[in-house]
Design a protein around this motif. Structure first.
Motif, short mmCIF file in Angstrom:
data_model
loop_
_atom_site.label_atom_id
_atom_site.label_comp_id
_atom_site.label_asym_id
_atom_site.label_seq_id
_atom_site.Cartn_x
_atom_site.Cartn_y
_atom_site.Cartn_z
N PHE A 93 50.16 41.28 36.48
CA PHE A 93 49.18 42.28 36.92
C PHE A 93 47.82 42.12 36.26
CE2 PHE A 93 53.40 44.16 37.55
CZ PHE A 93 53.32 44.50 38.89
N LEU A 94 47.60 41.02 35.57
CA LEU A 94 46.32 40.86 34.87
C LEU A 94 45.18 40.76 35.88
CD1 LEU A 94 45.10 37.72 35.13
CD2 LEU A 94 46.95 37.24 33.56
N ALA B 248 41.12 39.29 36.40
CA ALA B 248 40.17 38.32 35.85
C ALA B 248 39.13 39.05 35.00
CB ALA B 248 39.50 37.56 36.99
N LYS C 78 54.54 44.06 43.52
CA LYS C 78 53.30 43.31 43.26
C LYS C 78 52.38 43.36 44.48
CE LYS C 78 50.17 40.65 41.75
NZ LYS C 78 49.20 41.08 40.77
N ASN D 69 48.58 45.49 44.59
CA ASN D 69 47.28 44.93 44.99
C ASN D 69 46.76 45.58 46.27
OD1 ASN D 69 46.98 43.34 42.80
ND2 ASN D 69 47.21 41.38 43.86
N PHE E 32 38.61 52.37 40.41
CA PHE E 32 38.59 51.66 41.68
C PHE E 32 37.96 52.48 42.80
CE2 PHE E 32 40.48 47.44 41.84
CZ PHE E 32 40.61 47.28 40.47
N LEU E 33 36.90 53.20 42.46
CA LEU E 33 36.15 53.95 43.47
C LEU E 33 34.69 53.51 43.47
CD1 LEU E 33 37.53 57.62 43.18
CD2 LEU E 33 37.98 55.91 44.95
N LYS E 34 34.42 52.29 43.04
CA LYS E 34 33.04 51.84 43.03
C LYS E 34 32.75 51.15 44.37
CE LYS E 34 29.11 51.21 41.09
NZ LYS E 34 28.23 52.36 41.01
N PHE F 215 35.65 43.87 48.19
CA PHE F 215 36.36 43.15 47.13
C PHE F 215 36.43 41.66 47.43
CE2 PHE F 215 39.60 45.01 50.03
CZ PHE F 215 40.22 43.86 50.49
N GLY F 216 36.44 40.88 46.36
CA GLY F 216 36.65 39.44 46.47
C GLY F 216 37.82 39.07 45.59
N CYS G 257 43.20 37.09 45.27
CA CYS G 257 44.50 37.73 45.55
C CYS G 257 44.50 38.92 46.49
CB CYS G 257 45.16 38.12 44.24
SG CYS G 257 45.61 36.66 43.28
N PHE G 258 43.53 39.82 46.39
CA PHE G 258 43.63 41.05 47.19
C PHE G 258 43.86 40.75 48.67
CE2 PHE G 258 41.36 44.49 44.42
CZ PHE G 258 42.47 44.52 43.60
N PHE H 290 33.25 36.39 41.69
CA PHE H 290 33.73 37.51 42.53
C PHE H 290 33.70 38.84 41.80
CE2 PHE H 290 37.99 39.08 41.50
CZ PHE H 290 38.43 38.17 40.54
N LYS H 291 33.60 38.79 40.46
CA LYS H 291 33.42 40.02 39.69
C LYS H 291 32.79 39.65 38.35
CE LYS H 291 37.03 41.77 37.41
NZ LYS H 291 38.37 42.23 36.99
N GLU I 150 28.77 42.52 39.67
CA GLU I 150 28.45 43.68 38.82
C GLU I 150 28.25 43.33 37.33
OE1 GLU I 150 31.17 42.82 40.43
OE2 GLU I 150 32.88 44.10 40.04
N LYS J 133 25.89 46.36 44.30
CA LYS J 133 26.92 46.73 43.32
C LYS J 133 26.62 48.04 42.60
CE LYS J 133 30.09 43.63 43.65
NZ LYS J 133 31.50 44.02 43.80
#
Ligand SMILES: NC(=O)C1=CN([C@@H]2O[C@H](COP(=O)(O)OP(=O)(O)OC[C@H]3O[C@@H](n4cnc5c(N)ncnc54)[C@H](O)[C@@H]3O)[C@@H](O)[C@H]2O)C=CC1
Ligand SMILES: O=C(O)[C@H]1O[C@H](OP(=O)(O)OP(=O)(O)OC[C@H]2O[C@@H](n3ccc(=O)[nH]c3=O)[C@H](O)[C@@H]2O)[C@H](O)[C@@H](O)[C@@H]1O
Length: 672
Positions: free
Chosen positions: A276-277, A279, A334, A338, A379-381, A386-387, A390-391, A452-453, A533, A648
């Motif tokens: 669940f880590l 990046a 899992k 996500n 997770f409301l930004k 999202f990039g 995985c998502f 991506f972040k 961001e 962002k």
């Protein structure tokens, strides 16, 4: 080294088969199980193993708590297949926290392995270098005073000298005076010899890539299991009987059953242990996980295998955070985790579109609803969508699963999360083009952010790339890119391969240029787009480090034990780094524990990059968050009219308007 108890070849009860009782509990004492079957089994008798654990532990520096539990099965050798973003950091932390276990990370990509074996780690993650240096290279004996440093009592931020402690009642019973940390032998290895390392392992973690299928049945949504299946083939051929196989990769529900490892007469236990880590925070996520999820079969052998894996994590993870379920629940959890996270982002992004039309401010809406603990603030930004690797692929895997089970409406529901994400990103690109009078011809557009972040050099599925593709079609004079964490050379190579067939890079006569300086990238731009961001891009002053004594800033000393744990030593290392002038601890080694890093070959390509002024991702000397950009300077050099498009939510438009810059932000009404 002690040998593992030999399994009964040909038995259905292969995993760590020895003198184990068939009623051994899967669930480690104190851990959670959500499986009724496993919960019932948890009351069964313990499984006692008589190995020379104590002797082995004496010779190792640490004695993890798990070793004192006589029910724990004995793991000596772990092989992790896949030295990527998950396999590398995860196996490195396992090795760091279990000095008595030999951990080898293998990969077919020899270049990646070479970099893991050098000072140029192939991925950037804050704190990864510190862990790898200790586990891979071993460490020197060192010592420190087991007393709180004098200045910690004032602000905890300016000095690391130690003095007679004022720790008072907190420290009662602690050992005073110098604490010696013995030298440590290397126990983390990297190799391209996949078969050999699998052959030697008691536990094989499979952490290879599982992207979305690009062709054939299920193309565009099903998971491409080619790499995973290839590894299971090697495992079937080479793993020792009784070895435990662990799905670390994110895989479709029921993979463990479908991928059963076949070798006539030999049974392998397959566990699901999804990661669940995230990046950029991988090391923190691994060192202090919310939960470790282990799915196993409900047979006695499956439960023993789960217990063996749990014992590895129990070296540093509290038992009540190690959760056991059946394999399918674990695999599905899992994908669902996500998908639910991504769903929140798509939900708030859909609201941002309404805000832009009404005058409501999406950040205010998010803050208001986030106060409700049933919703929560994370997770409301809102942003450009999202990039990340995985998502999207994991939602699509869930969609495919639902559709293949005949649950069309369920599939359609989740597919909408991806559609909303694409809509959001494309809406942003269209807004840029519309504000610039529907033409980019002759104009320079600058993107701040390519990863991506924030705080990662990972660029997979970065929204920035899709935005670049859309902008390119408008024929701009230049698309300039700056990212504070990505190596410009690497970004250029990546763009070249992603946009193959197109003349894209300036060096080839195209419009795209990648810069090593934000100011150069923004000079004379007609518009600046914020696409990642990074805090550096904000136009409000950085908040000063808090002087209040949060747990994070406190000196972790005094330690109760004579031999502090690796987690405690790491917290002291970080405290000393934070509290001392950089000059005192050059090399980031305040405890003087590090061995010399491996030397590079004369022709090391990464050393070549460093000499050329570029950082190579990986070690702790590399990327550090830099100072905030000077927007005065940037705006001065922008072409008029001056535009900033904030994808962002980092920019305060009022501050910018004083500089004569128009700002268009996601989720706020603008001029478009
Ligand atoms: N990247 C992330 O933050 C997270 C990823 N995951 C999951 O973990 C898995 C791995 O993801 P990443 O580490 O990001 O992928 P990655 O692409 O960074 O690493 C995968 C590695 O596996 C190696 N590999 C592929 N086939 C092989 C074979 N047959 N033999 C030996 N090595 C082989 C590749 O060379 C590569 O180095 C995926 O299933 C992903 O969904 C889960 C949580 C977080
Ligand atoms: O399976 C995985 O790969 C991992 O995926 C995500 O981690 P990651 O993709 O690394 O990073 P996140 O922090 O989740 O961000 C994902 C994307 O969402 C965006 N995001 C995040 C949060 C938010 O409020 N808004 C938003 O737009 C980020 O900018 C980024 O592009 C999950 O958070 C991890 O738990 C999971 O293990």
């Amino acid at each position: 080294m002690n040998q593992l108890p030999i399994s009964v070849i040909g038995s259905e009860e292969g995993a760590f088969q020895d003198n184990a009782l068939s009623t051994a509990p899967t669930t480690p004492e104190g851990s959670l199980t959500f499986s009724p079957v496993l919960r019932a089994a948890a009351d069964g008798p313990l499984d006692i193993e008589s190995t020379s654990l104590a002797a082995q532990a004496q010779s190792s520096r640490l004695m993890p708590s798990a070793l004192f539990n006589p029910s724990v099965r004995h793991v000596q050798n772990i092989c992790c297949v896949g030295a990527g973003y998950v396999g590398g950091p995860t196996a490195a932390v396992i090795a760091y926290q279990n000095p008595h276990i030999r951990v080898t990370i293998v990969d077919r990509d020899e270049r990646r392995i070479r970099r893991w074996n050098s000072k140029h780690l192939p991925i950037y993650e804050p704190g990864l270098g510190d862990i790898v240096r200790i586990a891979r290279d071993g460490s020197r004996e060192c010592s420190f005073l087991n007393e709180r440093s004098s200045l910690d009592t004032s602000d905890g931020l300016s000095d690391a000298t130690t003095s007679s402690s004022e720790c008072g009642s907190q420290c009662e019973g602690h050992h005073e005076g110098p604490t010696i940390i013995p030298a440590r032998q290397p126990n983390l290895f990297f190799s391209a010899d996949v078969a050999r390392c699998i052959r030697e392992a008691d536990i094989v973690l499979v952490a290879v890539n599982t992207p979305t299928k690009s062709k054939g049945m299920g193309a565009g949504s099903a998971t491409d299991m080619t790499a995973f299946e290839a590894v299971t083939g090697v495992v079937a051929q080479h793993a020792r009987p009784g070895a435990i196989i662990v799905e670390k990769s994110t895989v479709p529900c029921r993979t463990a059953q479908l991928m059963a490892i076949h070798r006539p007469g030999v049974h392998f236990e397959i566990l699901s242990n999804p990661e669940f880590l995230a990046a950029g925070t991988a090391m923190k996520d691994l060192m202090q996980p919310d939960r470790v999820l282990i799915g196993s079969s409900t047979t006695p052998s499956g439960r023993r295998a789960a217990e063996a894996l749990a014992s590895v994590y129990a070296a540093w993870v509290p038992r009540n955070r190690i959760i056991t379920t059946n394999v399918w629940s674990s695999e599905l959890s899992k994908l669902v985790a996500n998908s639910m996270l991504a769903q929140r982002i798509s939900s708030i992004n859909s609201i941002s579109a309404i805000c832009e039309k009404t005058g409501a401010d999406v950040d205010e809406v998010a803050a208001s609803i986030g106060c409700d603990p049933r919703i929560g603030e994370k997770f409301l930004k809102a942003g450009i969508g999202f990039g990340g690797s995985c998502f999207k692929k994991d939602i699509l895997s869930l969609v495919y699963l639902a559709e293949s089970l005949g649950l069309e409406e369920v599939g359609e529901y989740w597919r909408q999360v991806v559609k909303m994400n694409e809509y959001q990103r494309d809406r942003f690109s269209r807004r840029v083009i519309k504000c610039l009078n529907n033409t980019l011809v002759g104009k320079k557009i600058t993107l701040l952010g390519y990863a991506f972040k924030a705080n990662t050099s990972d660029t997979r599925e970065s929204p920035a790339l899709e935005i670049i593709k859309t902008l390119l079609e408008e024929g701009p004079r230049e698309i300039a890119i700056f990212d504070p964490c990505c190596n410009p050379v690497v970004v250029q190579d990546e763009i070249k391969s992603l946009l193959k067939g197109q003349v894209a890079l300036k060096s080839d006569g195209g419009p795209i240029a990648v810069y090593g300086s934000a100011y150069e990238a923004c000079a004379s731009a007609n518009a600046v787009l914020i696409t990642t961001e990074f805090d550096e891009f904000r136009n409000t002053p950085a908040t000063l480090p808090t002087l209040s004594k949060t747990a994070k800033h406190l000196d972790p000393r005094p330690f109760d034990r004579l031999e502090p744990s690796e987690t405690e030593i790491l917290s002291l290392h970080k405290f000393l780094l934070r509290s001392s002038p950089a000059t005192v601890h050059a090399g980031g080694d305040p405890l003087q524990r590090y061995m010399t890093e491996p030397a590079c070959a004369e022709d090391c390509p990464d050393c070549g990059l460093v000499k050329g002024g570029y950082s190579t991702a990986g070690n702790s000397d590399d990327y550090k968050p830099k100072e905030r950009l000077d927007w005065n300077k940037i705006s001065y050099h922008l072409a008029k009219p001056k535009w900033v498009f904030d994808g962002k939510g980092l920019i305060d438009p009022m501050v910018m308007s004083k500089l004569g810059v128009r700002v268009e932000s996601v989720g706020r009404q603008g001029r478009s």
